[in-house]
Design an enzyme around this catalytic site. Structure first.
Site, PDB file in Angstrom:
ATOM      1  N   CYS B 109       0.885  -1.172   0.000  1.00 31.05           N
ATOM      2  CA  CYS B 109       0.000   0.000   0.000  1.00 31.05           C
ATOM      3  C   CYS B 109       0.916   1.213   0.000  1.00 31.05           C
ATOM      4  O   CYS B 109       1.523   1.530   1.017  1.00 31.05           O
ATOM      5  CB  CYS B 109      -0.908   0.013   1.227  1.00 31.05           C
ATOM      6  SG  CYS B 109      -1.883   1.529   1.360  1.00 31.05           S
ATOM      7  N   CYS B 112      -0.764   4.408   2.190  1.00 29.23           N
ATOM      8  CA  CYS B 112      -0.833   4.317   3.659  1.00 29.23           C
ATOM      9  C   CYS B 112      -0.282   2.943   4.027  1.00 29.23           C
ATOM     10  O   CYS B 112       0.888   2.700   3.734  1.00 29.23           O
ATOM     11  CB  CYS B 112      -2.230   4.620   4.210  1.00 29.23           C
ATOM     12  SG  CYS B 112      -3.624   3.927   3.327  1.00 29.23           S
ATOM     13  N   SER B 113      -1.086   2.085   4.632  1.00 28.96           N
ATOM     14  CA  SER B 113      -0.546   0.767   4.999  1.00 28.96           C
ATOM     15  C   SER B 113      -1.645  -0.286   4.956  1.00 28.96           C
ATOM     16  O   SER B 113      -1.700  -1.170   5.810  1.00 28.96           O
ATOM     17  CB  SER B 113       0.048   0.809   6.406  1.00 28.96           C
ATOM     18  OG  SER B 113       1.029   1.822   6.493  1.00 28.96           O
ATOM     19  N   CYS B 114      -2.527  -0.210   3.962  1.00 25.88           N
ATOM     20  CA  CYS B 114      -3.662  -1.131   3.892  1.00 25.88           C
ATOM     21  C   CYS B 114      -3.189  -2.580   3.808  1.00 25.88           C
ATOM     22  O   CYS B 114      -2.246  -2.883   3.081  1.00 25.88           O
ATOM     23  CB  CYS B 114      -4.534  -0.785   2.691  1.00 25.88           C
ATOM     24  SG  CYS B 114      -5.227   0.871   2.816  1.00 25.88           S
TER      25      CYS B 114
END
Lengths: 235, 206
Positions: B109, B112-114
């Protein structure tokens, strides 16, 4: 926004250096920071798109040098203060108090019926889907060649810089979902069709600079793309 | 180049400030009835003991042993996982992508950090840091080879899935050689978190 959080393809950020093992939480406070996400969501601080926008507005140097859960705390604070749930002076006063009295306990909980524990136990297995099935006909279909429009809005968006202006192929169509460009900017859900677009490495990074035999997929909402030929004609 | 500044230890006074600030915000939320330490403890317990990559491993092992289930998983990962009581927050709409002899998948991601929490648990720190997020779309073969010790053959396409929407992608790795006749329970032990992110292979059969 064209911010520092948009990291895809940036060079010079160092080694990944994955450790062989690591705990779920690196420190006790991370558990508390994590729990603020579902609990502040429950309290109306933000939806997931606004939550991300809160993180994107962290000062850029701090964004790169602070940790994931610090980003979360920043967004909880940003929206909590913005919407009047948290008083910024009170946060600073209490931060100073807990710095000087690190062993001071938290106040007594105000949840005699255990509603907050019940909420945690319900929301984790249930989630909150962004899918919004609707009647709107999709403008694109699997197999279509599409170009990501070169539009750089100031607010929240998922239009990553490295795919803007690039042409790829629609490989999946997912139906309508909440549109982050509205939801993340307090403008409502305004669902749009979501597609997965596949790009060749050469399209993204150039023939000479790209790794061979590779592709990248990126999910787009319908307003992000136009038919490839229309874009080429306009260019 | 030295190690990324983003992975450098945080100064202890900064850490103390963060701890105090989190406590300050929590104390306000507690007084408003929006948060309790019981709710924090319950959430922590769930992600420490109940929701983690052991769930994804169960799904993968079943897909390796049950072709009809595998077809359902590839058609709609969320409904297939729901059959096994697996799903929820940050995996409401999941897509499982299958590795083959000529295609290898990996997830990232960049914005962000999905990450698909219901099958993999919470993401490892490196997944959330700038180095992985920036480089995986630009030089995945190099990152896989140099950072994860996972060399992908030149004739295998590397397909990187940037999780930019609320779809949550994860990898159905190839079943290890030498596991003919193994039960799903035996196979589960070979499925690693990294193999479902796409940065490693499942464990080899012993």
């Amino acid at each position: 926004m064209n911010g520092l959080h948009d990291l895809g393809g940036k060079d010079g950020l160092g080694a990944v250096a994955p450790p062989p093992e690591e705990p779920v939480w690196k420190a006790e406070w991370e558990k508390h920071a994590h729990a603020m996400f579902p609990l502040a969501f429950r309290a109306g601080f933000f939806g997931v798109d606004s939550f991300r926008y809160g993180m994107e507005q962290i000062e850029p140097v701090e964004y790169l040098t602070s940790t994931y859960y610090e980003h979360w705390v920043h967004s909880v604070t940003h929206h909590g203060v913005r919407l009047g749930h948290l008083d910024p002076e009170e946060i600073e006063k209490r931060t100073q108090y807990y710095l000087e009295n690190p062993d001071a306990p938290l106040p007594e909980g105000q949840d005699p019926d255990g509603e907050l524990v019940a909420f945690i136990e319900a929301v984790i297995p249930a989630g909150a889907t962004a899918a919004r099935p609707g009647e709107k006909a999709p403008a694109f279909a699997v197999g279509d060649r599409v170009t990501v429009v070169n539009e750089v809005p100031k607010g929240h968006t998922r239009r990553a810089g490295y795919v803007r202006g690039r042409t790829g192929t629609v490989i999946m169509a997912h139906g309508e979902m909440i549109y982050p460009d509205t939801a993340g900017n307090d403008l409502g859900e305004a669902p749009e069709h979501v597609y997965t677009v596949q790009f060749t490495n050469a399209e993204l990074w150039g023939e000479e600079s790209a790794e061979p035999n590779g592709t990248v997929t990126f999910d787009v909402w319908e307003p992000y793309i136009v038919p490839a030929t229309a874009q080429e004609t306009a260019a | 180049m030295s190690a990324s500044h983003s992975t450098a230890p945080v100064a202890s006074d900064h850490q103390a400030e963060v701890v105090a600030r989190v406590k300050a915000i929590e104390s306000i939320m507690i007084e408003k009835g929006l948060m309790t330490t019981e709710a924090v403890d319950r959430l922590a317990e769930i992600y420490e003991n109940e929701v983690g990559p052991q769930l994804g491993a169960k799904v993968v092992a079943r897909a390796w042993t049950d072709p009809v289930f595998k077809a359902r998983l590839l058609e709609n990962a969320s409904t297939a996982c729901a059959e096994m009581g697996i799903g929820g927050l940050q995996g409401e709409d999941m897509v499982a992508v299958e590795d083959t002899d000529d295609l290898h998948h990996v997830i990232v991601c960049t914005l962000c950090s999905c990450y698909p929490w219901p099958v993999l648990g919470l993401p490892p720190n490196w997944y959330k840091q700038p180095a992985y997020r920036s480089r995986m779309v630009r030089e995945p073969r190099k990152v896989l080879r140099e950072e994860f010790g996972y060399a992908v053959a030149d004739d295998v396409e590397v397909r990187v899935w940037d999780s930019s929407s609320e779809l949550r992608y994860w990898v159905l790795p190839q079943r290890p050689e030498g596991t003919d006749g193994w039960s799903a329970e035996q196979l589960e032990a070979l499925v690693t978190r990294d193999s479902m992110i796409g940065v490693g292979a499942p464990k080899a059969a012993q």
